[in-house]
Design a protein around this motif. Structure first.
Motif, PDB file in Angstrom:
ATOM      1  N   ASN A 164      27.069  18.174  39.107  1.00  0.00           N
ATOM      2  CA  ASN A 164      27.880  19.298  39.574  1.00  0.00           C
ATOM      3  C   ASN A 164      27.381  20.620  38.990  1.00  0.00           C
ATOM      4  O   ASN A 164      27.344  21.633  39.667  1.00  0.00           O
ATOM      5  CB  ASN A 164      29.346  19.059  39.194  1.00  0.00           C
ATOM      6  N   HIS A 224      24.387  21.270  38.079  1.00  0.00           N
ATOM      7  CA  HIS A 224      23.017  21.546  38.488  1.00  0.00           C
ATOM      8  C   HIS A 224      22.829  21.477  40.013  1.00  0.00           C
ATOM      9  O   HIS A 224      21.728  21.196  40.482  1.00  0.00           O
ATOM     10  CB  HIS A 224      22.058  20.584  37.783  1.00  0.00           C
ATOM     11  N   LYS A 225      23.888  21.738  40.753  1.00  0.00           N
ATOM     12  CA  LYS A 225      23.781  21.789  42.212  1.00  0.00           C
ATOM     13  C   LYS A 225      22.922  22.960  42.628  1.00  0.00           C
ATOM     14  O   LYS A 225      23.009  24.046  42.055  1.00  0.00           O
ATOM     15  CB  LYS A 225      25.155  21.956  42.845  1.00  0.00           C
ATOM     16  N   LYS A 226      22.130  22.715  43.635  1.00  0.00           N
ATOM     17  CA  LYS A 226      21.329  23.820  44.176  1.00  0.00           C
ATOM     18  C   LYS A 226      22.208  24.612  45.116  1.00  0.00           C
ATOM     19  O   LYS A 226      22.941  24.055  45.926  1.00  0.00           O
ATOM     20  CB  LYS A 226      20.114  23.264  44.918  1.00  0.00           C
ATOM     21  N   PRO A 227      22.129  25.958  45.014  1.00  0.00           N
ATOM     22  CA  PRO A 227      22.985  26.795  45.874  1.00  0.00           C
ATOM     23  C   PRO A 227      22.632  26.725  47.337  1.00  0.00           C
ATOM     24  O   PRO A 227      21.652  26.352  47.796  1.00  0.00           O
ATOM     25  CB  PRO A 227      22.773  28.218  45.336  1.00  0.00           C
TER      26      PRO A 227
END
Length: 188
Positions: A183, A185-188
């Motif tokens: 969560n 390190h989610k990519k935008p």
């Protein structure tokens, strides 16, 4: 998550106060066994015979300690991989054992048994066997001497540093920690 001292035995009432992620210092009597010892205990139960100790509210440490050197209570006593006991853990909980100490993930069947019987899985630090052995103040061989390091022992521990990995509601620190990491390190 909190830090706390836990005095054994691990009653159901006490187990229900522990939550995945809690850091504990465990004090009291625990028993040691690994897969060969667990297999023998489950065979004993299947024959309708009594175990060599009362499993009610017991905590079992998945360890095969090394022999004690002169002046030591026990040798190195680091945790073994808990998955090796997964086939036996539900049976042990059914007869009253409540706490398990080891390392690594557990199968869903074990987590379901923990929820049913109020069990708690504590994680010990792998590779820290010498440090963990310092928490062991008494060690007594009680059964299965022929299994060597896997013999059943009764230990008295003081302030053994552990983490609640899975609590009796099935909350799992391994899963929650991974989800939190993903969560963050989610990519935008």
């Amino acid at each position: 998550m909190e830090r706390r001292r836990v005095e054994l035995p691990l009653t159901e009432e006490l187990a229900r106060t522990l939550h995945a992620g809690d850091q504990v210092l465990l004090t009291g009597t625990i028993y040691t066994s690994r897969d060969a010892g667990h297999k023998r205990m489950c065979e004993t139960l299947a024959r309708g015979e009594a175990l060599p100790f009362d499993p009610t509210d017991a905590t079992i440490y998945y360890v095969g300690p090394t022999p004690a050197k002169p002046g030591q209570v026990i040798g190195s006593a680091g945790p073994t991989t808990s998955g090796r006991m997964d086939a036996y853990a539900p049976t042990m909980m059914r007869v009253g054992a409540r706490g398990m100490i080891g390392k690594g993930a557990r199968l869903p069947e074990v987590v379901e048994a923990m929820k049913q019987y109020g069990g708690v899985y504590f994680g010990a630090i792998g590779g820290a066997g010498a440090l963990l052995a310092k928490c062991i103040k008494k060690a007594e061989l009680i059964a299965y001497e022929d299994l060597g390091a896997e013999a059943l022992r009764k230990l008295y521990v003081e302030d053994m540093p552990l983490v609640v990995i899975i609590d009796c509601e099935g909350n799992n620190l391994y899963e929650a920690g991974r989800a939190e990491y993903l969560n963050l390190h989610k990519k935008p």
